[in-house]
Design a protein around this motif. Structure first.
Motif, short mmCIF file in Angstrom:
data_model
loop_
_atom_site.label_atom_id
_atom_site.label_comp_id
_atom_site.label_asym_id
_atom_site.label_seq_id
_atom_site.Cartn_x
_atom_site.Cartn_y
_atom_site.Cartn_z
N GLU A 37 0.79 -1.22 0.00
CA GLU A 37 0.00 0.00 0.00
C GLU A 37 0.83 1.29 0.00
OE1 GLU A 37 -3.20 0.44 -0.73
OE2 GLU A 37 -3.12 -1.71 -1.09
N PRO A 38 1.90 1.40 0.78
CA PRO A 38 2.71 2.62 0.70
C PRO A 38 3.31 2.87 -0.68
CG PRO A 38 3.23 1.45 2.71
CD PRO A 38 2.35 0.54 1.89
N VAL A 39 3.65 1.80 -1.38
CA VAL A 39 4.19 1.94 -2.73
C VAL A 39 3.11 2.45 -3.67
CG1 VAL A 39 5.30 0.76 -4.67
CG2 VAL A 39 5.93 0.17 -2.33
N ARG A 40 1.89 1.95 -3.50
CA ARG A 40 0.78 2.44 -4.32
C ARG A 40 0.53 3.93 -4.04
NH1 ARG A 40 -1.86 -2.78 -2.78
NH2 ARG A 40 -1.53 -4.15 -4.55
N GLU A 59 11.94 12.13 -15.32
CA GLU A 59 12.00 11.83 -13.88
C GLU A 59 10.84 10.93 -13.49
OE1 GLU A 59 13.23 12.02 -9.82
OE2 GLU A 59 14.27 12.37 -11.70
N PHE A 60 9.66 11.23 -14.02
CA PHE A 60 8.48 10.41 -13.74
C PHE A 60 8.71 8.98 -14.20
CE2 PHE A 60 4.56 8.44 -15.22
CZ PHE A 60 3.78 8.49 -14.07
N ASP A 61 9.17 8.81 -15.43
CA ASP A 61 9.40 7.46 -15.96
C ASP A 61 10.40 6.68 -15.12
OD1 ASP A 61 7.59 7.84 -18.01
OD2 ASP A 61 9.13 8.42 -19.48
N ARG A 62 11.48 7.33 -14.73
CA ARG A 62 12.50 6.67 -13.94
C ARG A 62 11.95 6.22 -12.58
NH1 ARG A 62 15.58 7.70 -9.90
NH2 ARG A 62 15.04 9.89 -9.73
N ARG A 63 11.30 7.15 -11.88
CA ARG A 63 10.76 6.83 -10.55
C ARG A 63 9.60 5.84 -10.64
NH1 ARG A 63 10.05 12.57 -7.84
NH2 ARG A 63 8.90 11.33 -6.32
N GLU A 64 8.78 5.96 -11.68
CA GLU A 64 7.66 5.04 -11.85
C GLU A 64 8.18 3.62 -12.05
OE1 GLU A 64 3.65 4.70 -14.52
OE2 GLU A 64 5.56 5.07 -15.56
N ASP A 65 9.22 3.47 -12.87
CA ASP A 65 9.80 2.14 -13.10
C ASP A 65 10.29 1.53 -11.80
OD1 ASP A 65 9.25 2.27 -15.79
OD2 ASP A 65 11.30 2.84 -16.37
N GLU A 66 10.96 2.33 -10.97
CA GLU A 66 11.45 1.83 -9.68
C GLU A 66 10.30 1.38 -8.79
OE1 GLU A 66 13.67 5.09 -8.10
OE2 GLU A 66 15.31 4.86 -9.53
N LEU A 67 9.26 2.23 -8.72
CA LEU A 67 8.13 1.91 -7.85
C LEU A 67 7.35 0.69 -8.36
CD1 LEU A 67 6.87 5.49 -7.00
CD2 LEU A 67 7.93 3.87 -5.43
N LEU A 68 7.17 0.61 -9.67
CA LEU A 68 6.45 -0.55 -10.22
C LEU A 68 7.23 -1.84 -10.00
CD1 LEU A 68 5.00 0.93 -13.52
CD2 LEU A 68 3.75 0.33 -11.43
N GLU A 69 8.54 -1.76 -10.11
CA GLU A 69 9.37 -2.94 -9.85
C GLU A 69 9.25 -3.36 -8.39
OE1 GLU A 69 14.08 -3.78 -9.74
OE2 GLU A 69 13.32 -2.88 -11.59
N ARG A 70 9.28 -2.40 -7.49
CA ARG A 70 9.13 -2.69 -6.06
C ARG A 70 7.74 -3.27 -5.77
NH1 ARG A 70 10.88 -4.00 -1.14
NH2 ARG A 70 9.89 -2.86 0.53
N LEU A 71 6.71 -2.68 -6.39
CA LEU A 71 5.34 -3.16 -6.19
C LEU A 71 5.19 -4.59 -6.70
CD1 LEU A 71 2.49 -2.47 -5.24
CD2 LEU A 71 2.05 -1.58 -7.54
#
Length: 86
Positions: A37-40, A59-71
């Protein structure tokens, strides 16, 4: 035999209680650490930052990729835990 064993273990009751409390703390910390949930929420905040123009597309693409990978990793972990019956 149960009564004798219980009496012999009585001096160690505080140790057993402490171990139980520590087990509960570790279990709560694991649930919190592996909660997706915190990642979402971070993903939603990231989208808001992009929409408000506070970050660039790159920046959005880079951070989104990291968060989606973590999720993805967290959700897979949750599936494995449920499959193992924990």
């Amino acid at each position: 035999m149960g009564l004798v064993t219980g009496l012999l273990k009585l001096p160690f009751a505080p140790v057993y209680g402490t171990v139980w409390v520590l087990d509960q703390v570790v279990a709560a910390a694991e649930r919190q650490h592996y909660d997706p949930e915190p990642v979402r929420a971070q993903l939603a905040a990231l989208v808001a930052e992009l929409e408000e123009g506070r970050i660039s597309e790159e920046e959005f693409d880079r951070r989104e990729d990291e968060l989606l990978e973590r999720l993805e990793w967290l959700e897979e972990y949750q599936r494995r835990i449920r499959a193992a019956g924990r």
